[in-house]
Design an enzyme around this catalytic site. Structure first.
Site, PDB file in Angstrom:
ATOM      1  N   ARG A 122       5.950   6.318 -12.431  1.00  0.00           N
ATOM      2  CA  ARG A 122       4.763   6.193 -13.279  1.00  0.00           C
ATOM      3  C   ARG A 122       4.462   7.535 -13.925  1.00  0.00           C
ATOM      4  O   ARG A 122       4.514   8.570 -13.268  1.00  0.00           O
ATOM      5  CB  ARG A 122       3.562   5.743 -12.422  1.00  0.00           C
ATOM      6  CG  ARG A 122       2.987   4.428 -12.876  1.00  0.00           C
ATOM      7  CD  ARG A 122       2.006   3.879 -11.887  1.00  0.00           C
ATOM      8  NE  ARG A 122       0.729   4.592 -11.888  1.00  0.00           N
ATOM      9  CZ  ARG A 122      -0.322   4.203 -11.198  1.00  0.00           C
ATOM     10  NH1 ARG A 122      -0.267   3.113 -10.448  1.00  0.00           N
ATOM     11  NH2 ARG A 122      -1.447   4.893 -11.232  1.00  0.00           N
ATOM     12  N   ARG A 161       6.779   7.490  -5.045  1.00  0.00           N
ATOM     13  CA  ARG A 161       6.528   6.109  -5.486  1.00  0.00           C
ATOM     14  C   ARG A 161       7.460   5.724  -6.637  1.00  0.00           C
ATOM     15  O   ARG A 161       7.709   6.496  -7.540  1.00  0.00           O
ATOM     16  CB  ARG A 161       5.073   5.954  -5.941  1.00  0.00           C
ATOM     17  CG  ARG A 161       4.811   4.568  -6.516  1.00  0.00           C
ATOM     18  CD  ARG A 161       3.354   4.222  -6.575  1.00  0.00           C
ATOM     19  NE  ARG A 161       2.600   5.078  -7.482  1.00  0.00           N
ATOM     20  CZ  ARG A 161       1.296   4.945  -7.695  1.00  0.00           C
ATOM     21  NH1 ARG A 161       0.606   4.027  -7.051  1.00  0.00           N
ATOM     22  NH2 ARG A 161       0.691   5.751  -8.530  1.00  0.00           N
ATOM     23  N   ARG A 185     -15.184   2.880 -10.477  1.00  0.00           N
ATOM     24  CA  ARG A 185     -14.711   4.264 -10.353  1.00  0.00           C
ATOM     25  C   ARG A 185     -15.787   5.267 -10.675  1.00  0.00           C
ATOM     26  O   ARG A 185     -15.534   6.482 -10.633  1.00  0.00           O
ATOM     27  CB  ARG A 185     -13.544   4.515 -11.307  1.00  0.00           C
ATOM     28  CG  ARG A 185     -12.263   4.067 -10.727  1.00  0.00           C
ATOM     29  CD  ARG A 185     -11.144   4.492 -11.623  1.00  0.00           C
ATOM     30  NE  ARG A 185     -10.037   3.657 -11.337  1.00  0.00           N
ATOM     31  CZ  ARG A 185      -8.932   4.071 -10.726  1.00  0.00           C
ATOM     32  NH1 ARG A 185      -8.774   5.319 -10.404  1.00  0.00           N
ATOM     33  NH2 ARG A 185      -7.969   3.235 -10.473  1.00  0.00           N
ATOM     34  N   LYS A 224      -4.393   1.720  -2.051  1.00  0.00           N
ATOM     35  CA  LYS A 224      -5.308   0.637  -2.484  1.00  0.00           C
ATOM     36  C   LYS A 224      -4.515  -0.588  -2.934  1.00  0.00           C
ATOM     37  O   LYS A 224      -4.822  -1.707  -2.556  1.00  0.00           O
ATOM     38  CB  LYS A 224      -6.215   1.108  -3.644  1.00  0.00           C
ATOM     39  CG  LYS A 224      -7.071   2.310  -3.298  1.00  0.00           C
ATOM     40  CD  LYS A 224      -7.986   2.699  -4.431  1.00  0.00           C
ATOM     41  CE  LYS A 224      -7.279   3.227  -5.675  1.00  0.00           C
ATOM     42  NZ  LYS A 224      -6.518   4.468  -5.465  1.00  0.00           N
TER      43      LYS A 224
HETATM   44  P1  AP5 Z   1      -0.348   2.554  -3.652  1.00  0.00           P
HETATM   45  O1  AP5 Z   1      -0.719   1.367  -2.836  1.00  0.00           O
HETATM   46  O2  AP5 Z   1       0.350   2.330  -4.949  1.00  0.00           O
HETATM   47  O3  AP5 Z   1      -1.641   3.502  -3.859  1.00  0.00           O
HETATM   48  P2  AP5 Z   1      -2.912   3.336  -4.789  1.00  0.00           P
HETATM   49  O4  AP5 Z   1      -4.086   3.829  -4.016  1.00  0.00           O
HETATM   50  O5  AP5 Z   1      -2.996   1.946  -5.334  1.00  0.00           O
HETATM   51  O6  AP5 Z   1      -2.537   4.398  -5.905  1.00  0.00           O
HETATM   52  P3  AP5 Z   1      -2.711   4.385  -7.470  1.00  0.00           P
HETATM   53  O7  AP5 Z   1      -1.999   5.627  -7.930  1.00  0.00           O
HETATM   54  O8  AP5 Z   1      -2.237   3.104  -8.079  1.00  0.00           O
HETATM   55  O9  AP5 Z   1      -4.244   4.512  -7.631  1.00  0.00           O
HETATM   56  P4  AP5 Z   1      -5.033   5.004  -8.842  1.00  0.00           P
HETATM   57  O10 AP5 Z   1      -6.400   4.573  -8.515  1.00  0.00           O
HETATM   58  O11 AP5 Z   1      -4.865   6.442  -9.115  1.00  0.00           O
HETATM   59  O12 AP5 Z   1      -4.328   4.256 -10.102  1.00  0.00           O
HETATM   60  P5  AP5 Z   1      -4.664   2.924 -10.895  1.00  0.00           P
HETATM   61  O13 AP5 Z   1      -3.399   2.268 -11.235  1.00  0.00           O
HETATM   62  O14 AP5 Z   1      -5.717   2.120 -10.224  1.00  0.00           O
HETATM   63  O15 AP5 Z   1       0.521   3.512  -2.715  1.00  0.00           O
HETATM   64  C1  AP5 Z   1       1.074   4.726  -3.232  1.00  0.00           C
HETATM   65  C2  AP5 Z   1       2.468   4.983  -2.611  1.00  0.00           C
HETATM   66  O16 AP5 Z   1       2.302   5.184  -1.190  1.00  0.00           O
HETATM   67  C3  AP5 Z   1       3.432   3.786  -2.750  1.00  0.00           C
HETATM   68  O17 AP5 Z   1       4.721   4.273  -2.977  1.00  0.00           O
HETATM   69  C4  AP5 Z   1       3.351   3.046  -1.392  1.00  0.00           C
HETATM   70  O18 AP5 Z   1       4.555   2.379  -1.079  1.00  0.00           O
HETATM   71  C5  AP5 Z   1       3.034   4.199  -0.436  1.00  0.00           C
HETATM   72  N1  AP5 Z   1       2.157   3.788   0.674  1.00  0.00           N
HETATM   73  C6  AP5 Z   1       1.050   2.991   0.583  1.00  0.00           C
HETATM   74  N2  AP5 Z   1       0.451   2.857   1.791  1.00  0.00           N
HETATM   75  C7  AP5 Z   1       1.201   3.611   2.653  1.00  0.00           C
HETATM   76  C8  AP5 Z   1       1.078   3.882   4.058  1.00  0.00           C
HETATM   77  N3  AP5 Z   1       0.089   3.399   4.795  1.00  0.00           N
HETATM   78  N4  AP5 Z   1       1.994   4.712   4.619  1.00  0.00           N
HETATM   79  C9  AP5 Z   1       3.001   5.253   3.872  1.00  0.00           C
HETATM   80  N5  AP5 Z   1       3.180   5.013   2.531  1.00  0.00           N
HETATM   81  C10 AP5 Z   1       2.282   4.206   1.948  1.00  0.00           C
HETATM   82  O19 AP5 Z   1      -5.346   3.521 -12.236  1.00  0.00           O
HETATM   83  C11 AP5 Z   1      -4.561   4.218 -13.160  1.00  0.00           C
HETATM   84  C12 AP5 Z   1      -5.400   4.699 -14.329  1.00  0.00           C
HETATM   85  O20 AP5 Z   1      -6.056   3.591 -14.988  1.00  0.00           O
HETATM   86  C13 AP5 Z   1      -6.551   5.646 -13.996  1.00  0.00           C
HETATM   87  O21 AP5 Z   1      -6.104   6.974 -13.825  1.00  0.00           O
HETATM   88  C14 AP5 Z   1      -7.411   5.467 -15.258  1.00  0.00           C
HETATM   89  O22 AP5 Z   1      -6.823   6.127 -16.368  1.00  0.00           O
HETATM   90  C15 AP5 Z   1      -7.315   3.982 -15.517  1.00  0.00           C
HETATM   91  N6  AP5 Z   1      -8.370   3.234 -14.806  1.00  0.00           N
HETATM   92  C16 AP5 Z   1      -8.176   2.370 -13.766  1.00  0.00           C
HETATM   93  N7  AP5 Z   1      -9.344   1.853 -13.367  1.00  0.00           N
HETATM   94  C17 AP5 Z   1     -10.301   2.387 -14.177  1.00  0.00           C
HETATM   95  C18 AP5 Z   1     -11.710   2.239 -14.257  1.00  0.00           C
HETATM   96  N8  AP5 Z   1     -12.384   1.437 -13.395  1.00  0.00           N
HETATM   97  N9  AP5 Z   1     -12.386   2.948 -15.196  1.00  0.00           N
HETATM   98  C19 AP5 Z   1     -11.727   3.759 -16.065  1.00  0.00           C
HETATM   99  N10 AP5 Z   1     -10.378   3.957 -16.042  1.00  0.00           N
HETATM  100  C20 AP5 Z   1      -9.676   3.264 -15.102  1.00  0.00           C
END
Ligand code: AP5
Length: 247
Positions: free
Chosen positions: A173, A140, A95, A20
């Site tokens: 992370r 990552r 979410r 994402k």
């Molecule tokens: P990456 O692009 O970083 O993936 P991502 O989907 O963004 O993964 P996240 O772990 O950041 O998502 P998440 O939703 O769990 O965490 P968030 O920070 O939003 O890619 C991942 C890896 O793969 C990278 O190394 C990249 O290089 C590689 N890659 C990417 N595309 C690729 C491809 N096509 N091929 C090969 N490799 C590839 O949220 C964190 C926390 O915040 C949550 O757990 C929660 O506690 C809180 N939070 C966030 N939003 C909310 C909300 N709305 N409500 C309540 N709590 C929330």
């Protein structure tokens, strides 16, 4: 995006590690609208050392969702900034079905949008298998200063352990540990996946195979968005040609 068009709000959905952040970042620079990562906003917000913030930080490190009040506060503040007037990309929101409802009921009714037609919502769902997710998150690495994302195999930094952009140390992370990834996946299935069927009936939902190389995914999204929105905008044509010219 065209200045005359109603702003488009892109919602990028998918399990943890689906890509994402990667796709939102690429689309943001192609379409020249901001990428709003709710996870990044929250991570900065829980840096302060008050007891309440430490509790929230711990929740994030364990993979739990943080309370809506905090999420809505940080999001509303960011969306009211001037760069959001022409549209934006939401990564990590909504979410839950409740958050999806809040978004539809006008969470983004920012003063910036009041002179425009109601914003249009386009949801992009990156479909990825759990086995891919575990591999992506275990490899990552994140820049400790600017937050740039790398992957040990698919997107390594030029110098091992250092950010290409500012030379700072790369870190893991806290919530990318395997047990926490499994918990995040469980929460995704329970809380977030139901949003997909909700959107399928109501808004433009674009299903994309997130297992492809990231450039192919971006190309597929740009092409679909062009036909979905019948984008007359120069931004989309530029985006398409930028993707074509940067395979
Ligand atoms: P990456 O692009 O970083 O993936 P991502 O989907 O963004 O993964 P996240 O772990 O950041 O998502 P998440 O939703 O769990 O965490 P968030 O920070 O939003 O890619 C991942 C890896 O793969 C990278 O190394 C990249 O290089 C590689 N890659 C990417 N595309 C690729 C491809 N096509 N091929 C090969 N490799 C590839 O949220 C964190 C926390 O915040 C949550 O757990 C929660 O506690 C809180 N939070 C966030 N939003 C909310 C909300 N709305 N409500 C309540 N709590 C929330």
């Amino acid at each position: 995006m065209d200045d005359q068009q109603a702003p488009v709000v892109f919602v990028v959905l998918g399990p943890p590690g689906a890509g994402k952040g990667t796709q939102s970042g690429m689309l943001a620079s192609l379409f020249r609208i901001p990428h709003i990562s709710v996870g990044n906003l929250l991570r900065s917000c829980v840096q302060d050392k008050s007891e309440a913030r430490l509790r929230l930080r711990r929740m994030m490190e364990l993979g739990s969702l943080v309370p809506d009040t905090l999420v809505l506060d940080v999001l509303a503040a960011r969306v009211s900034e001037p760069d959001c007037a022409r549209g934006l990309i939401l990564d990590g929101f909504p979410r839950t079905l409740r958050q999806a409802g809040l978004l539809e009921r006008g969470l983004l009714k920012s003063p910036l949008y009041s002179t425009n037609a109601r914003e249009k919502l386009v949801a992009v769902h990156l479909r990825v298998q759990p086995s891919t997710i575990v591999g992506r998150l275990s490899g990552r690495r994140i820049c400790s200063r600017c937050g740039a994302t790398y992957h040990l195999e698919t997107q390594p930094p030029r110098v091992s352990g250092e950010c290409d952009l500012d030379g700072s140390a790369l870190t893991i992370r806290e919530d990318d540990r395997k047990a926490t990834v499994l918990e995040r996946l469980r929460i995704y299935q329970q809380e977030t996946a139901p949003i997909l069927s909700h959107y399928a009936g109501k808004t433009s939902l674009l299903e994309v195979d997130g297992e492809q190389p990231k450039e192919n995914i971006a190309r597929e999204i740009v092409t679909a968005i062009q036909s979905m929105l019948r984008i007359s905008v120069a931004g989309a044509r530029n985006a398409q040609s930028m993707v074509e010219n940067n395979p």
